[in-house]
Scaffold this motif. Structure first.
Motif, mmCIF file in Angstrom:
data_model
loop_
_atom_site.group_PDB
_atom_site.id
_atom_site.type_symbol
_atom_site.label_atom_id
_atom_site.label_comp_id
_atom_site.label_asym_id
_atom_site.label_seq_id
_atom_site.Cartn_x
_atom_site.Cartn_y
_atom_site.Cartn_z
ATOM 1 N N VAL A 67 68.800 64.232 144.088
ATOM 2 C CA VAL A 67 67.415 63.789 144.281
ATOM 3 C C VAL A 67 67.175 63.404 145.730
ATOM 4 O O VAL A 67 66.189 63.809 146.354
ATOM 5 C CB VAL A 67 67.108 62.583 143.357
ATOM 6 N N GLY A 70 66.848 66.345 147.877
ATOM 7 C CA GLY A 70 65.781 67.267 147.522
ATOM 8 C C GLY A 70 66.251 68.546 146.860
ATOM 9 O O GLY A 70 65.527 69.552 146.860
ATOM 10 N N ASP A 73 64.009 68.501 141.368
ATOM 11 C CA ASP A 73 62.697 67.872 141.304
ATOM 12 C C ASP A 73 62.791 66.399 140.923
ATOM 13 O O ASP A 73 61.835 65.635 141.116
ATOM 14 C CB ASP A 73 61.809 68.598 140.287
ATOM 15 N N GLY A 74 63.909 66.014 140.352
ATOM 16 C CA GLY A 74 64.091 64.623 139.951
ATOM 17 C C GLY A 74 65.355 64.478 139.141
ATOM 18 O O GLY A 74 66.118 65.429 138.952
ATOM 19 N N LEU A 306 62.839 60.371 141.700
ATOM 20 C CA LEU A 306 62.144 61.511 142.314
ATOM 21 C C LEU A 306 62.389 61.483 143.819
ATOM 22 O O LEU A 306 62.588 60.417 144.404
ATOM 23 C CB LEU A 306 60.642 61.421 142.033
ATOM 24 N N PRO A 307 62.373 62.643 144.462
ATOM 25 C CA PRO A 307 62.514 62.673 145.923
ATOM 26 C C PRO A 307 61.394 61.878 146.596
ATOM 27 O O PRO A 307 60.280 61.781 146.072
ATOM 28 C CB PRO A 307 62.425 64.166 146.268
ATOM 29 N N SER A 310 57.482 62.694 146.579
ATOM 30 C CA SER A 310 57.294 63.774 145.608
ATOM 31 C C SER A 310 55.864 63.806 145.085
ATOM 32 O O SER A 310 55.304 62.766 144.699
ATOM 33 C CB SER A 310 58.261 63.598 144.433
ATOM 34 N N THR A 313 55.098 62.289 141.399
ATOM 35 C CA THR A 313 55.153 60.871 141.029
ATOM 36 C C THR A 313 53.910 60.429 140.265
ATOM 37 O O THR A 313 54.009 59.864 139.164
ATOM 38 C CB THR A 313 55.345 60.000 142.281
#
Length: 339
Positions: A67, A70, A73-74, A306-307, A310, A313
């Motif tokens: 995460v 990246g 996606d999560g 999450l990155p 993102s 979110t």
């Protein structure tokens, strides 16, 4: 036109979420992921109108790294929301309330009366008391054998009766028909009765103290109560940060399964980890191999990692609110954790 087409493709592309084996939040059920967090993430993806696939990894750290860097996606599992993690990634709203608890071996719950009483000190005390009674009984035989009919017997035959006389004098106060006849015998008899009051009091005090210590030692009211034992948690977990902040020595395990195996084999005395996962582990055993201390030592909330920055979110948070409102979240909690 091209940009709008690329945006539409990105919007419909499958979501890739990293996860790790953490029953009952994420687990491999015959080749397909399941668990509270997995099912919740599937419901979120459905709300978003996006297909989703889960990518299992070996360790918790590897999941978080995917995460942070990246590469996914999560991430979803039992991920505690902490200030340190918030600096390198984003989190959704909390999806589950949890906390750190301690798991101890089942046999520590309550020692048997035999194991509490039979200690080296108490055994030495009993042997000394029996030895003293035997010696006093034989002295009475020496003084009373020509005056008291009970003691009129040869040395070998008098060994046990003399001891029995002294024991009855201490326990029952003796027998009226076996009252010592000599002055020395009467003096020893009186001294034995008086001293027996102290001896019995000391014995009862030792037994009471042993049982009190046993009762205290099985209660874990503070994290410091397990200090000095073989303690374990997983590397990179909030349990590790919790123990390290308090200066408590522990063994960090890369894999949860390895830690639980060593616990079952008796190589670990205490496990500090997420309470719901430890509870699930104990309930899934054919026979209980441990017990969970009821106290929660550090309350935490799980979230979806999450990155940083993102775009998912806000969408995920809106989906979570919708799932709470329509009862999906409560239904999943009942499914995996009961009422």
């Amino acid at each position: 036109m091209l940009l709008s087409s690329l945006a539409a493709m990105a919007q419909n592309a499958p979501l890739t979420f990293t996860t790790v084996e953490r029953p009952p939040f994420s687990m491999d059920a015959i080749g397909e992921r399941s668990g509270f967090s997995i099912d919740l993430m599937r419901a979120i993806a459905k709300e978003l109108g996006r297909p989703i696939k889960f990518q299992p990894v070996e360790t918790f750290g590897e999941m978080l790294s995917s995460v942070e860097e990246g590469r996914s996606d999560g991430a979803i599992a039992n991920i505690s929301i902490t200030a340190a993690r918030e600096q390198v990634m984003d989190f959704s709203q909390p999806i589950f309330e949890s906390g750190l608890q301690i798991m101890l071996p089942e046999e520590e719950r309550s020692a048997s009366l035999f194991s509490v009483i039979v200690t080296r000190d108490i055994a030495f005390f009993l042997l000394s008391a029996f030895g003293a009674l035997f010696s006093i009984g034989m002295l009475m035989w020496v003084f009373e054998r020509k005056r008291q009919p009970y003691f009129q017997r040869p040395f070998k035959e008098a060994l046990f009766p003399s001891f029995w006389w002294a024991l009855n004098l201490v326990v029952n106060g003796g027998f009226e028909e076996r009252v010592p006849q000599t002055r020395v015998g009467r003096f020893f008899g009186v001294m034995l009765v008086v001293s027996s009051l102290f001896v019995v009091s000391i014995f009862v005090a030792k037994i009471t103290a042993a049982m009190t210590v046993a009762a205290i030692s099985e209660n874990v009211d503070s994290i410091n109560d397990i200090e000095g034992r073989a303690i374990a948690t997983t590397a990179g977990s909030t349990g590790e940060a919790f123990l390290a902040a308090r200066g408590i020595a522990f063994t960090p395990y890369t894999k949860l399964a390895d830690m639980l195996t060593d616990f079952e084999n008796g190589e670990i005395d205490a496990v500090v980890f997420d309470g719901p996962i430890l509870a699930w582990y104990l309930q899934s055993r054919s026979k209980e191999s441990g017990r969970l201390v009821e106290r929660v030592f550090k309350r935490e909330n799980y979230g979806i990692a999450l990155p940083t920055g993102s775009p998912l979110t806000e969408d995920i948070n809106r989906a979570l609110l919708a799932l709470r409102e329509n009862g999906t979240t409560d239904e999943l909690q009942r499914k995996y954790f009961g009422n």
